[in-house]
Scaffold this motif. Structure first.
Motif, short mmCIF file in Angstrom:
data_model
loop_
_atom_site.label_atom_id
_atom_site.label_comp_id
_atom_site.label_asym_id
_atom_site.label_seq_id
_atom_site.Cartn_x
_atom_site.Cartn_y
_atom_site.Cartn_z
N LEU A 189 -55.25 29.33 -126.50
CA LEU A 189 -54.10 28.69 -125.85
C LEU A 189 -54.20 27.18 -125.91
N SER A 190 -55.36 26.65 -125.61
CA SER A 190 -55.52 25.19 -125.65
C SER A 190 -55.39 24.67 -127.08
N SER A 191 -55.91 25.41 -128.04
CA SER A 191 -55.80 25.00 -129.44
C SER A 191 -54.35 25.00 -129.90
N ALA A 192 -53.61 26.03 -129.55
CA ALA A 192 -52.20 26.10 -129.95
C ALA A 192 -51.38 25.02 -129.26
N ALA A 193 -51.67 24.73 -127.99
CA ALA A 193 -50.93 23.69 -127.28
C ALA A 193 -51.17 22.31 -127.89
N ILE A 194 -52.43 22.04 -128.23
CA ILE A 194 -52.75 20.74 -128.86
C ILE A 194 -52.12 20.66 -130.24
N ALA A 195 -52.20 21.73 -131.02
CA ALA A 195 -51.60 21.73 -132.36
C ALA A 195 -50.09 21.54 -132.30
N THR A 196 -49.44 22.18 -131.33
CA THR A 196 -47.99 22.03 -131.17
C THR A 196 -47.64 20.59 -130.80
N VAL A 200 -45.34 15.33 -132.37
CA VAL A 200 -45.42 13.87 -132.43
C VAL A 200 -45.42 13.38 -133.87
N THR A 201 -46.19 14.06 -134.73
CA THR A 201 -46.25 13.66 -136.13
C THR A 201 -44.90 13.85 -136.81
N GLY A 202 -44.27 14.98 -136.57
CA GLY A 202 -42.96 15.24 -137.17
C GLY A 202 -41.91 14.26 -136.69
N PHE A 203 -41.92 13.95 -135.40
CA PHE A 203 -40.96 12.99 -134.86
C PHE A 203 -41.19 11.61 -135.45
N SER A 204 -42.43 11.20 -135.55
CA SER A 204 -42.76 9.89 -136.12
C SER A 204 -42.33 9.82 -137.58
N LEU A 205 -42.55 10.90 -138.31
CA LEU A 205 -42.17 10.93 -139.72
C LEU A 205 -40.65 10.83 -139.88
N LEU A 206 -39.91 11.57 -139.06
CA LEU A 206 -38.45 11.51 -139.15
C LEU A 206 -37.91 10.13 -138.78
N VAL A 207 -38.47 9.52 -137.75
CA VAL A 207 -38.01 8.19 -137.36
C VAL A 207 -38.35 7.19 -138.46
N CYS A 208 -39.53 7.30 -139.06
CA CYS A 208 -39.93 6.41 -140.14
C CYS A 208 -38.98 6.55 -141.34
N LEU A 209 -38.64 7.80 -141.69
CA LEU A 209 -37.71 8.02 -142.80
C LEU A 209 -36.32 7.48 -142.50
N LEU A 210 -35.89 7.63 -141.26
CA LEU A 210 -34.59 7.10 -140.87
C LEU A 210 -34.54 5.59 -140.99
N ILE A 211 -35.57 4.93 -140.49
CA ILE A 211 -35.62 3.46 -140.58
C ILE A 211 -35.73 3.01 -142.03
#
Length: 94
Positions: free
Chosen positions: A59-66, A71-82
Motif C-alpha cells: 500500500l505504501s509503495s503504491a501510494a508513493i508511486a502514484t 507530480v512527474t506527469g503534471f510537471s511534464l505536461l506543464v513544461c510541454l505547454l510552456i
C-alpha cells in the motif's frame, strides 16, 4: 436620438430565473469535464484500495508511486505547454 434615450434608460436586472438559466447552460458545458476529473481521481483511489489488501508495504509503495507519477506527469505536461507556447510565439516573431 430616441434610440440613445432608450439605451440609457435600460437597466440590467439579475433575476433568479435568469441566474438559473445561465447556471444550467454552464452546467451542460462543465458537467462532462467534472465527470472526467472525478473518474480519473477515482481510478487512482480504487487502485490504491485494491493494493491495500496485499499489505502495508504494498500500500505504501503504491501510494508513493502514484504520487510521484502524478507530480512527474503534471510537471511534464506543464513544461510541454510552456514550451509549445514559446515555440509558437518565436515562430510568429521570426
Amino acid at each position: 436620438m430616441e434610440e440613445e434615450g432608450k439605451r440609457e434608460d435600460r437597466k440590467w436586472v439579475i433575476t433568479w430565473e435568469g441566474f438559473v438559466q445561465e447556471l444550467k447552460k454552464a452546467g451542460y458545458i462543465a458537467a462532462p469535464m467534472v465527470a472526467v476529473s472525478v473518474l480519473q481521481y477515482l481510478l487512482q483511489v480504487v487502485s490504491v484500495i485494491i493494493v491495500g489488501h496485499l499489505g502495508a508495504l504494498a500500500l505504501s509503495s503504491a501510494a508513493i508511486a502514484t504520487s510521484i507519477t502524478n507530480v512527474t506527469g503534471f510537471s511534464l505536461l506543464v513544461c510541454l505547454l510552456i514550451l509549445s507556447f514559446f515555440l509558437t510565439f518565436f515562430i510568429k516573431v521570426l
